[in-house]
Write an enzyme that holds these catalytic residues in place. Structure first.
Site, mmCIF file in Angstrom:
data_model
loop_
_atom_site.group_PDB
_atom_site.id
_atom_site.type_symbol
_atom_site.label_atom_id
_atom_site.label_comp_id
_atom_site.label_asym_id
_atom_site.label_seq_id
_atom_site.Cartn_x
_atom_site.Cartn_y
_atom_site.Cartn_z
ATOM 1 N NE ARG A 18 -4.084 -1.451 -0.203
ATOM 2 C CZ ARG A 18 -5.297 -1.376 0.368
ATOM 3 N NH1 ARG A 18 -5.579 -0.407 1.208
ATOM 4 N NH2 ARG A 18 -6.208 -2.279 0.101
ATOM 5 C CG HIS A 43 16.231 -12.810 2.374
ATOM 6 N ND1 HIS A 43 16.408 -14.170 2.343
ATOM 7 C CD2 HIS A 43 16.820 -12.341 1.251
ATOM 8 C CE1 HIS A 43 17.086 -14.516 1.253
ATOM 9 N NE2 HIS A 43 17.330 -13.418 0.565
ATOM 10 C CD GLU A 70 17.386 -15.332 6.088
ATOM 11 O OE1 GLU A 70 17.206 -16.201 6.939
ATOM 12 O OE2 GLU A 70 16.610 -15.132 5.139
ATOM 13 C CB THR A 100 11.050 -18.036 -1.585
ATOM 14 O OG1 THR A 100 11.589 -18.140 -0.274
ATOM 15 C CG2 THR A 100 10.690 -19.427 -2.094
ATOM 16 C CG HIS A 190 12.958 -21.897 2.776
ATOM 17 N ND1 HIS A 190 11.798 -22.213 2.107
ATOM 18 C CD2 HIS A 190 13.361 -20.704 2.266
ATOM 19 C CE1 HIS A 190 11.544 -21.267 1.219
ATOM 20 N NE2 HIS A 190 12.460 -20.329 1.304
ATOM 21 C CG ASP A 191 8.868 -24.047 2.864
ATOM 22 O OD1 ASP A 191 8.150 -23.024 2.876
ATOM 23 O OD2 ASP A 191 9.417 -24.475 1.834
ATOM 24 N N GLY A 213 9.464 -17.454 8.815
ATOM 25 C CA GLY A 213 8.700 -16.289 8.409
ATOM 26 C C GLY A 213 7.313 -16.618 7.902
ATOM 27 C CG HIS A 214 5.042 -18.466 3.949
ATOM 28 N ND1 HIS A 214 4.641 -17.482 3.074
ATOM 29 C CD2 HIS A 214 4.132 -19.459 3.843
ATOM 30 C CE1 HIS A 214 3.539 -17.869 2.455
ATOM 31 N NE2 HIS A 214 3.208 -19.070 2.909
HETATM 32 N N1 PXP Z 1 16.190 -18.781 5.589
HETATM 33 C C1 PXP Z 1 16.397 -18.203 4.381
HETATM 34 C C2 PXP Z 1 17.794 -18.132 3.864
HETATM 35 C C3 PXP Z 1 15.336 -17.655 3.660
HETATM 36 O O1 PXP Z 1 15.565 -17.084 2.457
HETATM 37 C C4 PXP Z 1 14.040 -17.692 4.205
HETATM 38 C C5 PXP Z 1 12.903 -17.051 3.467
HETATM 39 O O2 PXP Z 1 13.152 -15.682 3.280
HETATM 40 C C6 PXP Z 1 13.871 -18.300 5.460
HETATM 41 C C7 PXP Z 1 14.958 -18.845 6.113
HETATM 42 C C8 PXP Z 1 12.529 -18.396 6.110
HETATM 43 O O3 PXP Z 1 11.693 -19.229 5.346
HETATM 44 P P1 PXP Z 1 10.141 -19.245 5.615
HETATM 45 O O4 PXP Z 1 9.619 -17.890 5.254
HETATM 46 O O5 PXP Z 1 9.640 -20.328 4.691
HETATM 47 O O6 PXP Z 1 9.926 -19.573 7.049
#
Ligand code: PXP
Length: 237
Positions: A18, A43, A70, A100, A190-191, A213-214
């Site tokens: 926004r 990141h 990151e 990603t 990640h995930d 994060g996600h």
């Molecule tokens: N580690 C790295 C290097 C990433 O690029 C990310 C996503 O930006 C994450 C961890 C976190 O992943 P997620 O958002 O799937 O939890």
């Protein structure tokens, strides 16, 4: 103890959609700390569609826990990281327009390149972590770069967790063991989510930090941020 670092990129994505400062990523990061997060991760990608480079200084100025930045070590990224000196920098080999991160470094091919970057960051007392696929062969070369830690890319673990979790984690266990033998700390990300995190933590006893994060942001829609922080901390006990 495994530290829980919350990646606030998705909150920045909502803000950016926004054009104004709402939600306020910096305020949310501070609230996440108050709820019990052990660190905050961003990141910033070259197109700044999630976190912006300006977020680094703003977060550094107010956070009481560790800031982890990151990203791909391009010129602008390095300039901002060196200027702001976060506690940790995680080097990620992203393609410029990657949706990603989906893979770690080939530390054998890029050993010299990474060594120079690691040295430059460590000169400013920044801890350096190298994003890595779960392959024991890459650990030795990661160690030779002088890095402090590796961050295991857990995308494939998450993908295969529901089919066969023992099989899904096997390479991660081996890689983490080799990292311990050569003296590298182990982070992961990640995930990772509320379903797969506890098993990962249980089988990787030397896990120092996860960055999530996600799934955290999606879970917060259902449970609220404070409850969600407690649920993730509980999985890491
Ligand atoms: N580690 C790295 C290097 C990433 O690029 C990310 C996503 O930006 C994450 C961890 C976190 O992943 P997620 O958002 O799937 O939890």
């Amino acid at each position: 103890m495994t530290k829980f670092s919350i990646n606030v990129n998705k909150i920045a994505l909502i803000r950016n959609s926004r054009g104004a400062n709402y939600p306020d990523v910096i305020k949310i990061a501070q609230e996440l700390e108050q709820f019990g997060a052990n660190g905050i991760t961003i990141h910033p990608r070259p197109d700044e569609r999630h976190a912006k480079f300006a977020d680094i200084a703003a977060l550094k100025a107010v956070l009481k826990t560790e800031l982890n930045i990151e990203g791909k070590p391009q010129q602008r990224f390095m300039d901002e990281v060196l200027k702001n000196r976060p506690a940790q920098c995680t080097l990620v080999p992203d393609a410029d327009h990657a949706l990603t991160s989906d893979s770690g470094w080939d530390t054998i091919t890029y050993q010299n390149y990474l060594s120079d970057i690691v040295k430059t960051l460590q000169k400013e007392q920044i801890r350096v972590s190298i994003f890595l696929n779960p392959d024991p062969k890459l650990v030795e070369a990661a160690k030779k770069t002088g890095a402090d830690r590796i961050e295991l890319y857990t995308g494939d673990y998450a993908k295969n967790f529901h089919t066969d979790k023992a099989q899904a984690i096997a390479d991660f266990v081996k890689t983490a063991q080799v990292a311990a033998e050569v003296g590298l700390g182990v982070n992961a990300g990640h995930d990772l989510n509320l379903q797969n995190l506890a098993y990962f933590k249980q089988l990787i006893p030397n896990l120092l930090e996860v960055s999530i994060g996600h799934a955290f942001v999606v879970d917060s829609l259902y449970y609220g941020m404070n409850n969600t922080v407690q649920m993730y901390l509980d999985r890491l006990k």
